[in-house]
Design an enzyme around this catalytic site. Sequence first.
Site, PDB file in Angstrom:
ATOM      1  N   HIS A 190       0.666 -33.158  76.347  1.00 14.13           N
ATOM      2  CA  HIS A 190       0.384 -31.714  75.180  1.00 14.13           C
ATOM      3  C   HIS A 190       0.657 -32.321  73.333  1.00 14.13           C
ATOM      4  O   HIS A 190       1.688 -33.042  73.485  1.00 14.13           O
ATOM      5  CB  HIS A 190       1.253 -30.764  75.266  1.00 14.13           C
ATOM      6  CG  HIS A 190       0.935 -29.763  76.467  1.00 14.13           C
ATOM      7  ND1 HIS A 190       0.770 -28.519  77.414  1.00 14.13           N
ATOM      8  CD2 HIS A 190      -0.119 -31.041  77.984  1.00 14.13           C
ATOM      9  CE1 HIS A 190       0.539 -28.256  78.067  1.00 14.13           C
ATOM     10  NE2 HIS A 190       0.126 -29.707  78.844  1.00 14.13           N
ATOM     11  N   GLU A 233       2.116 -30.646  71.194  1.00  9.92           N
ATOM     12  CA  GLU A 233       3.093 -29.978  70.750  1.00  9.92           C
ATOM     13  C   GLU A 233       4.519 -30.763  71.235  1.00  9.92           C
ATOM     14  O   GLU A 233       5.062 -30.996  70.174  1.00  9.92           O
ATOM     15  CB  GLU A 233       3.455 -28.556  70.571  1.00  9.92           C
ATOM     16  CG  GLU A 233       3.114 -27.586  71.941  1.00  9.92           C
ATOM     17  CD  GLU A 233       2.381 -27.863  71.796  1.00  9.92           C
ATOM     18  OE1 GLU A 233       0.941 -28.278  72.252  1.00  9.92           O
ATOM     19  OE2 GLU A 233       1.699 -26.349  72.981  1.00  9.92           O
ATOM     20  N   CYS A 273       2.149 -23.432  75.739  1.00 11.40           N
ATOM     21  CA  CYS A 273       2.107 -23.358  77.076  1.00 11.40           C
ATOM     22  C   CYS A 273       3.781 -23.350  77.778  1.00 11.40           C
ATOM     23  O   CYS A 273       4.433 -23.286  76.615  1.00 11.40           O
ATOM     24  CB  CYS A 273       1.497 -23.939  78.286  1.00 11.40           C
ATOM     25  SG  CYS A 273       2.264 -26.206  78.142  1.00 11.40           S
ATOM     26  N   CYS A 317       5.858 -26.194  76.690  1.00 11.79           N
ATOM     27  CA  CYS A 317       5.754 -26.408  75.746  1.00 11.79           C
ATOM     28  C   CYS A 317       6.991 -25.201  74.697  1.00 11.79           C
ATOM     29  O   CYS A 317       7.996 -25.925  73.404  1.00 11.79           O
ATOM     30  CB  CYS A 317       4.638 -26.728  74.375  1.00 11.79           C
ATOM     31  SG  CYS A 317       3.619 -28.139  74.762  1.00 11.79           S
TER      32      CYS A 317
END
Length: 176
Positions: free
Chosen positions: A67, A69, A97, A100
């Site tokens: 992802h 981040e 999410c 993260c």
Amino acid sequence: MTEEQDIAYMQLALEQAQLAAAAGEVPIGAVVVYEPHDAATRKALAEPRVIAKAHNRRETDKDPAAHAEFLAMEAAARELDAWRLTGCTVYVTLEPCLMCAGLMQQARVDCCVYGAADPKAGALGTLYSINEDERLNHSFEVKAGVLEEECAQLLRDFFAARRQKGASANTANEEA
């Protein structure tokens, strides 16, 4: 950070999201900004600076953790040569999410600024509020809705184009 700074850094995250879209990835981008503070006085010791940028790479890397981040925080940790990201603000175009948000909590970030809320997986206010869960050993500030419409529109456009491409492929198959 000031509102003007938040907007400028979110624009950098949007640039990363556009790179993701160009690569066929879901268009989410992230930027990590480091602003060291004196622990005793909380006064800034230096001007804020971007120390990491990333965009989604799940398809490219075939990695469920790739992802935007997550990748940006990993790069920031390498840049600072530390796992603690104290003094860091993570800017991301879509609400993080659970994975993260959990990494932000574990990395001890100061703040997360996000653009569009995520009604399906958002863990910083929509479905969960990991950042303020008193059972955990670290909490952090969240600012939501910075350049929200631009962030959301990029996602809408990406998925509309994918649906259109899928419909075109189906039509071509039916005609063949």
